[in-house]
Design an enzyme around this catalytic site. Structure first.
Site, mmCIF file in Angstrom:
data_model
loop_
_atom_site.group_PDB
_atom_site.id
_atom_site.type_symbol
_atom_site.label_atom_id
_atom_site.label_comp_id
_atom_site.label_asym_id
_atom_site.label_seq_id
_atom_site.Cartn_x
_atom_site.Cartn_y
_atom_site.Cartn_z
ATOM 1 N N VAL A 99 80.711 57.962 73.080
ATOM 2 C CA VAL A 99 81.165 57.431 71.799
ATOM 3 C C VAL A 99 80.000 57.512 70.816
ATOM 4 O O VAL A 99 78.861 57.148 71.141
ATOM 5 C CB VAL A 99 81.645 55.975 71.938
ATOM 6 C CG1 VAL A 99 82.007 55.376 70.583
ATOM 7 C CG2 VAL A 99 82.841 55.910 72.878
ATOM 8 N N ALA A 100 80.273 57.972 69.623
ATOM 9 C CA ALA A 100 79.228 58.162 68.622
ATOM 10 C C ALA A 100 78.712 56.814 68.123
ATOM 11 O O ALA A 100 79.338 56.148 67.314
ATOM 12 C CB ALA A 100 79.765 58.985 67.456
ATOM 13 N N THR A 101 77.560 56.408 68.623
ATOM 14 C CA THR A 101 76.852 55.219 68.150
ATOM 15 C C THR A 101 75.381 55.578 68.035
ATOM 16 O O THR A 101 74.925 56.617 68.531
ATOM 17 C CB THR A 101 76.998 54.034 69.127
ATOM 18 O OG1 THR A 101 76.285 54.332 70.334
ATOM 19 C CG2 THR A 101 78.464 53.747 69.443
ATOM 20 N N LYS A 136 77.854 49.228 86.053
ATOM 21 C CA LYS A 136 79.170 49.243 85.409
ATOM 22 C C LYS A 136 80.293 49.256 86.447
ATOM 23 O O LYS A 136 81.365 48.672 86.214
ATOM 24 C CB LYS A 136 79.288 50.443 84.471
ATOM 25 C CG LYS A 136 78.405 50.352 83.235
ATOM 26 C CD LYS A 136 78.800 49.206 82.313
ATOM 27 C CE LYS A 136 78.095 49.293 80.979
ATOM 28 N NZ LYS A 136 78.501 48.221 80.031
ATOM 29 N N ASP A 138 70.930 36.274 74.054
ATOM 30 C CA ASP A 138 70.674 37.274 75.087
ATOM 31 C C ASP A 138 71.611 36.955 76.245
ATOM 32 O O ASP A 138 71.557 35.857 76.804
ATOM 33 C CB ASP A 138 69.212 37.169 75.534
ATOM 34 C CG ASP A 138 68.831 38.161 76.617
ATOM 35 O OD1 ASP A 138 69.727 38.692 77.301
ATOM 36 O OD2 ASP A 138 67.624 38.384 76.798
ATOM 37 N N VAL A 139 72.486 37.891 76.595
ATOM 38 C CA VAL A 139 73.515 37.573 77.598
ATOM 39 C C VAL A 139 72.935 37.345 78.989
ATOM 40 O O VAL A 139 73.645 36.870 79.878
ATOM 41 C CB VAL A 139 74.621 38.654 77.666
ATOM 42 C CG1 VAL A 139 75.395 38.702 76.360
ATOM 43 C CG2 VAL A 139 74.051 40.019 78.041
ATOM 44 N N SER A 173 76.408 45.875 66.555
ATOM 45 C CA SER A 173 76.364 47.325 66.362
ATOM 46 C C SER A 173 77.314 48.004 67.347
ATOM 47 O O SER A 173 77.858 47.370 68.257
ATOM 48 C CB SER A 173 74.941 47.860 66.572
ATOM 49 O OG SER A 173 74.515 47.617 67.904
ATOM 50 N N GLY A 174 77.497 49.290 67.173
ATOM 51 C CA GLY A 174 78.203 50.129 68.133
ATOM 52 C C GLY A 174 79.624 49.696 68.435
ATOM 53 O O GLY A 174 80.382 49.287 67.545
ATOM 54 N N TYR A 203 72.704 52.381 85.719
ATOM 55 C CA TYR A 203 73.755 52.189 84.712
ATOM 56 C C TYR A 203 75.159 52.267 85.311
ATOM 57 O O TYR A 203 75.940 51.313 85.237
ATOM 58 C CB TYR A 203 73.612 53.214 83.590
ATOM 59 C CG TYR A 203 74.584 53.004 82.460
ATOM 60 C CD1 TYR A 203 74.415 51.958 81.557
ATOM 61 C CD2 TYR A 203 75.692 53.829 82.296
ATOM 62 C CE1 TYR A 203 75.314 51.746 80.517
ATOM 63 C CE2 TYR A 203 76.592 53.635 81.275
ATOM 64 C CZ TYR A 203 76.399 52.587 80.387
ATOM 65 O OH TYR A 203 77.305 52.385 79.367
#
Length: 283
Positions: free
Chosen positions: A195-197, A166, A70-71, A20-21, A162
């Site tokens: 970003v539109a997700t 990052k 799963d990372v 997704s995204g 977050y």
């Protein structure tokens, strides 16, 4: 354009968070540019749907696969990388899996959620890098692209772990670029703005938070997954072979101003005093 003329013809790419995204957007661009792609993520149903979507736009002869992974689980990451390598020599990686479960003031952070977010964003990216870089270095080179965030460089109040995680991703990218250049492995990160997700639908559907984002963005619009995928395709393609160790903003200029104001979402939960660090007794 014939298949032989496509810029990523016969490249093999792994995209985590590819169901997704932004991850799916990158995978979509890669298959249209001729790459064989394996997408990885935690939801088997979402991955199967994404594979069907990618098949509709893929260049002729492109192979598409998926792996549930799963990372944060090293064994699952290693298995997904091995599955990607079954498509051919791995040459391109986009590490897009990430998220945040720590929205709120620092003085009220749930420590377990902090660790969970750091584990997903930073350790997860490291594990994908660790196991893909081994194969690319042994195979003569390749390109690794981490999806970071404008929050890594521009403070976003109340985003908790977050932006911090990052920022760690961006430093990891520079470190890896320095170490792996001798083996022809290039490592860069992309720092998207809003970003539109589906993950940010509560923001992008409108309201004061979206208005503030647009006020912070010189180009005055929300990003599209295609905006991020275009740079990812360049960074894994043949025109960027002397670019490594870069943390590149794709954010409409948002990093030039300030982080967004999420007060409209968070003040009803934490109160005005809570957002400035005051903790009521018993909390």
């Amino acid at each position: 354009m014939t298949r032989a003329e496509l810029p990523l013809t016969d490249s093999v790419a792994l995209v985590t968070g590819g169901g997704s995204g932004i991850g799916l957007g990158c995978a979509r661009r890669f298959v249209t540019d001729g790459a064989h792609v394996l997408i990885a993520g935690r939801s088997a149903d979402r991955l199967r749907a994404a594979v069907g979507e990618l098949a509709q736009v893929a260049a002729p002869g492109v192979r598409i696969g998926c792996a549930v992974a799963d990372v944060t689980d090293e064994a699952q990451v290693e298995a997904a990388v091995a599955s990607a390598a079954e498509l051919g020599p791995l040459r391109a990686v986009v590490a897009s899996a990430g998220g945040n479960s720590t929205m709120g003031p620092l003085t009220r952070l749930d420590t377990a959620k902090w660790r969970e977010t750091v584990e997903l964003n930073l350790t997860g990216t490291m594990l994908v890098l660790k196991h893909t870089a081994r194969r690319m270095a042994a195979g003569g080179g390749g390109s690794f692209v981490a999806i970071s965030s404008v929050a890594s460089s521009t403070t976003h109040r109340w985003f908790g772990a977050y932006g911090v995680s990052k920022a760690g991703v961006d430093h990891l990218v520079r470190l890896a670029a320095d170490e792996l250049g001798a083996s022809g492995v290039r490592v860069n990160s992309i720092l998207p703005g809003l970003v539109a997700t589906e993950l940010v639908d509560a923001v992008t559907r409108g309201g004061p938070v979206l208005d503030d984002y647009l006020d912070c963005t010189p180009l005055g619009r929300v990003g599209r997954t295609e905006d991020i995928a275009a740079l990812a395709a360049f960074l894994v393609g043949p025109e960027s072979t002397w670019i490594t160790g870069q943390n590149i903003h794709v954010d409409g200029g948002h990093h030039l101003r300030r982080g967004p104001d999420f007060r409209a979402f968070l003040e009803p939960v934490f109160g005005a005093d809570g957002l400035r660090g005051i903790v009521a007794e018993g909390n």
